[in-house]
Design an enzyme around this catalytic site. Structure first.
Site, PDB file in Angstrom:
ATOM      1  CG  ASP A 134      -0.284  -0.325   2.531  1.00  0.00           C
ATOM      2  OD1 ASP A 134       0.955  -0.281   2.606  1.00  0.00           O
ATOM      3  OD2 ASP A 134      -1.000  -0.610   3.503  1.00  0.00           O
ATOM      4  CG  ASN A 176      -8.710  -0.643  11.994  1.00  0.00           C
ATOM      5  OD1 ASN A 176      -7.756  -1.276  11.566  1.00  0.00           O
ATOM      6  ND2 ASN A 176      -9.235   0.384  11.344  1.00  0.00           N
ATOM      7  CG  HIS A 226      -5.746  -1.592   8.784  1.00  0.00           C
ATOM      8  ND1 HIS A 226      -5.800  -0.226   8.946  1.00  0.00           N
ATOM      9  CD2 HIS A 226      -4.444  -1.911   8.935  1.00  0.00           C
ATOM     10  CE1 HIS A 226      -4.590   0.242   9.157  1.00  0.00           C
ATOM     11  NE2 HIS A 226      -3.749  -0.742   9.165  1.00  0.00           N
ATOM     12  CD  GLU A 245      -8.512   1.542   7.580  1.00  0.00           C
ATOM     13  OE1 GLU A 245      -8.521   0.733   8.534  1.00  0.00           O
ATOM     14  OE2 GLU A 245      -7.743   2.528   7.537  1.00  0.00           O
TER      15      GLU A 245
HETATM   16  C1  GLP Z   1      -0.597   0.671   8.452  1.00  0.00           C
HETATM   17  C2  GLP Z   1      -0.321  -0.006   7.085  1.00  0.00           C
HETATM   18  C3  GLP Z   1      -0.360  -1.499   7.203  1.00  0.00           C
HETATM   19  C4  GLP Z   1       0.363  -1.888   8.462  1.00  0.00           C
HETATM   20  C5  GLP Z   1      -0.492  -1.495   9.643  1.00  0.00           C
HETATM   21  C6  GLP Z   1       0.174  -1.651  10.986  1.00  0.00           C
HETATM   22  O1  GLP Z   1      -1.579   1.651   8.348  1.00  0.00           O
HETATM   23  N1  GLP Z   1      -1.173   0.410   6.028  1.00  0.00           N
HETATM   24  O2  GLP Z   1       0.196  -2.087   6.052  1.00  0.00           O
HETATM   25  O3  GLP Z   1       0.573  -3.269   8.499  1.00  0.00           O
HETATM   26  O4  GLP Z   1      -1.028  -0.208   9.478  1.00  0.00           O
HETATM   27  O5  GLP Z   1       1.079  -0.619  11.230  1.00  0.00           O
HETATM   28  P1  GLP Z   1       2.160  -0.721  12.357  1.00  0.00           P
HETATM   29  O6  GLP Z   1       3.044  -1.848  11.963  1.00  0.00           O
HETATM   30  O7  GLP Z   1       2.897   0.590  12.340  1.00  0.00           O
HETATM   31  O8  GLP Z   1       1.458  -0.977  13.619  1.00  0.00           O
END
Ligand code: GLP
Length: 249
Positions: free
Chosen positions: A70, A141, A143, A148
């Protein structure tokens, strides 16, 4: 449904070391393997270990082909909070991956070009023979990527609006700048197309999402629960992220 493989480590660093060793073996067998890469705090220890292996053990990652999950939209690629910048500074430069072989959706495309950009991104994944190993983090959440809650299992790569919790969490990285309203993400169906999936989750803040994903209903309210439809998923957790799972309570 398929039982996921569960691996629990004392720390995120221990998990990163174990996964890096697995990737090293994978790349020894197939140097140009196709890997789906995540960004965020979760894969940092893994990427640091891949860099250490390149530096100290001369592991060569330069033929690996990759597709990022992403990117924020709209956002300049050079912005320090872009996922492109993250990949450059945390993986490509320190571990010696070839930037030309690691594709990342662009946050710079104009509105009218988004559909074509996404179609081209999906076509390059197909041309590469599909993603062999999709690495994932999980959002607070539930995702995955920027899928989402509410994202259907059939969703494909697309432009999505970011949830408030996701934008709030990203605020620190953006400093004075607004967090982008949208993201371009591979869809859940694209993620499920990968041959294998490895999900990492670390810290107590992820415990609820992990529990919902592994033990809650399999539906879009927790997008990561949809991974239970995939036959080959490994979850790598630290003890804190695993603490709400039924088997430990
Ligand atoms: C982000 C990304 C995801 C990631 C997730 C967790 O928004 N879009 O690809 O895996 O949220 O983020 P983090 O690893 O900083 O907790």
């Amino acid at each position: 449904m398929n039982a996921p493989h569960l691996q629990i480590y004392p720390t995120a660093q221990a998990a990163g070391i174990a996964l890096a060793a697995e990737l090293r073996a994978l790349v020894a067998r197939q140097p140009d393997v196709v890997i789906g890469f995540p960004t965020g705090g979760t894969p940092r220890q893994l990427y640091a270990e891949l860099a250490r292996l390149a530096r100290e053990d001369k592991v060569d990652w330069s033929q690996v082909r990759g597709f990022n999950l992403d990117e924020y939209w709209p956002l300049a690629s050079e912005h320090p909070a872009s996922f492109r910048s993250f990949m450059l500074h945390n993986l490509i430069e320190p571990a010696g991956f070839d930037a030309d072989l690691l594709r990342i959706p662009s946050g710079e495309v104009a509105t009218e070009e988004i559909d074509a950009h996404i179609a081209a991104y999906q076509a390059s994944i197909r041309e590469a023979g599909g993603i062999y190993l999709q690495l994932l983090g999980i959002g607070l959440n539930g995702h995955i990527g920027f899928n989402e809650p509410g994202s259907p299992a059939t969703s494909r790569a697309r432009l999505v609006e970011l949830a408030e919790v996701t934008r709030n969490r990203a605020r620190a990285q953006f400093g004075e700048d607004e967090v982008p309203s949208h993201g371009i993400t591979l869809g859940i169906a694209d993620i499920l197309d990968a041959e294998r999936v490895t999900v990492m989750a670390f810290g107590a803040e992820k415990a609820q999402a992990v529990c919902a994903a592994l033990e809650g209903a399999i539906d879009s309210s927790c997008p990561a629960s949809l991974l239970r439809r995939h036959p080959n998923v490994t979850w790598m957790l630290d003890t804190e992220a695993a603490q709400e799972l039924g088997m430990f309570n």
